[in-house]
Design an enzyme around this catalytic site. Structure first.
Site, PDB file in Angstrom:
ATOM      1  N   ALA A   1      -3.831   7.729  -5.417  1.00 36.38           N
ATOM      2  CA  ALA A   1      -2.453   7.233  -5.532  1.00 36.38           C
ATOM      3  C   ALA A   1      -2.528   5.742  -5.853  1.00 36.38           C
ATOM      4  CB  ALA A   1      -1.692   7.478  -4.237  1.00 36.38           C
TER       5      ALA A   1
ATOM      6  N   GLY B   1       0.824  -1.209   0.000  1.00 40.88           N
ATOM      7  CA  GLY B   1       0.000   0.000   0.000  1.00 40.88           C
ATOM      8  C   GLY B   1       0.848   1.244   0.000  1.00 40.88           C
ATOM      9  N   ASN B   2       0.215   2.389   0.172  1.00 41.95           N
ATOM     10  CA  ASN B   2       0.953   3.651   0.251  1.00 41.95           C
ATOM     11  C   ASN B   2       0.263   4.590   1.228  1.00 41.95           C
ATOM     12  OD1 ASN B   2      -0.904   5.560  -1.286  1.00 41.95           O
ATOM     13  ND2 ASN B   2      -0.632   3.935  -2.807  1.00 41.95           N
ATOM     14  N   ARG B   3       0.878   5.742   1.464  1.00 38.32           N
ATOM     15  CA  ARG B   3       0.433   6.617   2.544  1.00 38.32           C
ATOM     16  C   ARG B   3      -0.589   7.678   2.121  1.00 38.32           C
ATOM     17  NH1 ARG B   3       3.428   5.675   6.970  1.00 38.32           N
ATOM     18  NH2 ARG B   3       5.522   4.815   6.677  1.00 38.32           N
TER      19      ARG B   3
END
Ligand code: CTP
Ligand code: CA
Length: 233
Positions: free
Chosen positions: A100, A33-35
């Protein structure tokens, strides 16, 4: 007057906004995942509702509550986000890719939980590149004349300044507008406010001073509205 706000300049329009970070599963309990917090995309959706638009919000992972008045489609992976955005874009006047999407996904998703080996060894995860939804939208234009907007978080480096990298990304993606955050001084992810430059494929560059994500959202719609094709509804 200056206090009246933008009014209902998106009335009769359908806009699609993507938000949040996609998650690519590795096994039943793990993902890449990402932030991304999703806050800028949610602010864009709320601002478009306030300006009278019909809003489809394609939401990858966020911890935010559904914005009132928007149709929210929840997705997990970049592939799911692509499907949902392309489906909603068929009759959209504008598509804003604030999400994102993960650039890569694991090639194999294990049906069972990946277990530790007794010998202390670790697995190698092979990745494949995900489709670029923004570039595909800009090239295919599901609805001719729809305005396509991308985001870019850039830093300057030996190859060029933030704006040089951003101009190159705008050209590469083929979108109409690119909202550029300079992240050289630290990440914008998860913060409440933002500043940006909105670049146009026509060569325009509009600086949006430091302010709330709501204010940046309205500044982005201010750039979208004059580019909308005739024939609302
Ligand atoms: N984007 C997309 N599909 C992807 C990756 C990104 O639609 N698979 C969109 C994002 O929503 C954003 C824009 O493309 O609007 C730019 O994202 P960014 O990560 O800056 O671009 P990339 O082409 O992935 O370049 P980089 O290698 O710098 O990450
Ligand atoms: Ca990327």
């Amino acid at each position: 007057g200056a206090d009246a706000g933008p009014g209902l300049d998106l009335a009769g329009r359908h806009v699609v906004v993507s938000a949040g970070g996609t998650r690519e599963p590795l096994d039943p309990v793990r993902f890449l995942g990402n932030r991304s917090s999703g806050r800028q995309g949610y602010a864009l959706a709320r601002a478009a509702v306030a300006r009278g638009a019909r809003v489809t919000l394609v939401a990858a992972h966020t911890e935010l509550a559904d914005p009132a008045g928007a149709h929210v489609v929840r997705v997990g992976t970049t592939a799911e986000l692509r499907e949902a955005v392309l489906a909603a874009a068929g009759d959209a006047d504008a598509v804003v890719m604030a999400a994102a999407p993960a650039d890569f996904r694991p090639v194999a998703v294990s049906e069972a939980k990946i277990k530790k080996a007794d010998d202390g060894s670790a697995p190698t995860i092979e990745l494949a590149q995900n489709p670029d939804v923004l570039a595909e939208l800009a090239a295919a234009r599901p609805r001719p004349g729809a305005v396509v907007v991308g985001f870019a978080a850039e830093t300057g480096d030996a190859d060029g300044t933030v704006l040089e990298h951003a101009r190159a990304k705008l050209a590469r993606k083929g979108c109409d507008l690119l909202v550029v955050n300079d992240v050289s001084g630290g990440a914008v992810f998860g913060r409440d406010d933002n500043e940006a430059v909105v670049l146009g494929a026509d060569g325009s560059a509009v600086e949006v001073p430091h302010g709330s994500k709501t204010r940046l959202a309205h500044a982005i719609w201010d750039q979208v509205v004059p580019r909308l094709h005739d024939g609302a509804g």
